[in-house]
Design an enzyme around this catalytic site. Structure first.
Site: not given
Ligand code: FCB
Length: 456
Positions: A165, A362
């Site tokens: 990210e 994620e």
């Molecule tokens: C993302 C991050 C991760 C976590 C989630 C909830 O943006 O990569 O580390 O904090 O959100």
């Protein structure tokens, strides 16, 4: 693939990040990171906490890996702490590398595929002091660090994700300042974004060439949903999508920075334009094997009457639109639950990238969890996973090449500026005692993983 099954070889896993779970911040000679510094400033982290102890994963990694394997998950996405491997940002620490050496060996011993992320936001403080991501030099230091980790672990790790990210690292770290190092300057944030992407490309170039190794980066997407269909609404969605999504995706795909976004941010001065040197976009376009798609929620956007009015969303170049409060159902974080948007997002990224393999790197939700008689019945999270997995399955059935799904997160952990207030884990962590309790959602995901199919 039957109606409910996922493609053979689909990777099922859970993700963590070094600063959020490891603790042990002074062990093995680890140097300070920007998050140690930032969290120590009163008011920066909601509950005044830090990652000093976190989940104590530094000491408990073997049993944590055991829990993940016992659940039936076949992959672990974790990040390496640069300040552990290079306490001063430049000099390699054998003790620091030793931790990841042990972690990788333990994963392999339990037949879990290590999916290694090189940078999940914990920049060595020494490199921030030398200029941080707004300094071009940091991109080159990152590639050197990447090569050191690759040399140490490349005999056992095949999956290499450069940066997690870059949007957050650049725009939250140097723009809005809600993340470390807490700089508030959009011009600086744009330059940082370029150097993060450059660092990604330099690292891929430095590491590529070993048979069987796959390279990736993970981008966080927030699809822009306009709250109407007028031209002004569509323009608001274009702007939000531009700076949040395409500004990072397009250069990685070899399309360069999008012209419309460059126009939107042009009033931030010339530092960004000057930071993009000849050849940089070729470096950033280094071939990757898959793209990590991190997805939590869309953004509902609405145009403002004055196209130059400041937005309530602090992103570079964002004017003339507001982000609306998310409609329910919400997670504890206040994030919208919109699974169908994941299907359209995967299709859109796939189409834009010419069919690049994708991995949901994620996806997950925070809810208020309670341990009752040694169990956590987190029905809302089970439902969240079920709906989002259906969405991934829909995308696959529509022809999108999705190769894996990683839940955020294996453990409840240090949720950055929110401290320990948001629980995302498949496993509940009691931060007083470090006791772990597998949640119902963890068992659910494990069952899906073992069946490689949605429940009927
Ligand atoms: C993302 C991050 C991760 C976590 C989630 C909830 O943006 O990569 O580390 O904090 O959100």
């Amino acid at each position: 693939m039957t109606d409910l099954s996922f493609p053979p070889g689909f990777l099922w896993g859970a993700a963590t990040a070094s600063y959020q779970v490891e603790g042990g911040v002074a062990e093995g000679g680890r140097g300070p990171s920007i998050w140690d510094t930032f969290a120590a400033v009163p008011g920066k982290v909601l509950d005044g906490t830090s990652g000093e102890v976190a989940c104590d994963h530094y000491h408990r990694y073997a049993s944590d890996v055991g829990m993940l394997a016992d659940l039936g998950l076949g992959a672990y996405r974790f990040s390496v702490a640069w300040p552990r491997v290079m306490p001063d940002g430049r000099t390699t620490s054998a003790a620091g590398l030793g931790f990841y050496d042990r972690l990788v060996d333990e994963l392999l011993r339990r037949d879990v595929v290590p999916v290694l992320t090189l940078y999940h936001w914990d920049l060595p403080q020494a490199l921030e002091d030398a200029g941080g991501w707004p300094s071009r030099d940091t991109a080159f230091r990152f590639a050197e660090y990447a090569a050191v980790v690759h040399k140490a672990l490349g005999d056992r790790v095949n999956q290499w994700t450069t940066i997690n990210e870059p949007f957050c690292a650049a725009f939250l770290g140097y723009g809005s300042g809600v993340h470390a190092p807490g700089v508030q300057d959009h011009d600086t944030a744009l330059v940082a974004a370029h150097h993060l992407l450059l660092g990604h490309g330099l690292a891929v170039r430095a590491l590529a060439g070993q048979a069987g190794h796959e390279f990736s980066l993970a981008l966080n997407f927030a699809p822009a949903v306009p709250d109407g269909s007028s031209p002004a609404h569509l323009e608001a969605a274009r702007k939000f999508d531009g700076i949040h999504n395409r500004f990072f995706l397009d250069p990685v795909l070899g399309r360069g920075y999008p012209a419309d976004v460059l126009a939107d941010v042009s009033h931030h001065g010339g530092r960004f334009a000057a930071s993009v040197r000849d050849g940089d976009t070729d470096v950033i376009a280094a071939a990757i094997d898959w793209l990590g798609v991190n997805y939590y929620a869309p953004a509902r956007v609405t145009p403002l009457a004055d196209p130059l009015a400041r937005s309530n969303c602090p992103l570079p170049g964002l004017r003339g639109l507001d982000v609306l409060p998310a409609p329910g159902p919400l997670t504890a974080f206040g994030w919208e639950q919109a699974p169908a948007t994941l299907t359209s997002l995967l299709s859109w990224v796939s189409g834009r990238s010419g069919g690049l393999p994708l991995v949901v790197a994620e996806n997950g939700a925070s809810f208020v969890d309670e341990v009752t008689d040694g169990r956590v019945f987190d029905a809302a999270r089970v439902n969240y996973f079920l709906e989002h997995l259906r969405a991934v399955h829909d995308a696959i059935r529509a022809g999108v090449d999705v190769r894996g799904y990683f839940a955020w997160s294996l453990l409840d952990n240090f949720e950055w500026a929110m401290g320990y207030s948001q629980r995302f884990g498949l496993v509940h962590v009691d931060f007083e005692t470090q006791a772990r309790t597998v949640k119902e959602s963890g068992r659910f995901l494990g069952r899906v993983a073992k069946a490689n199919a949605l429940p009927d």
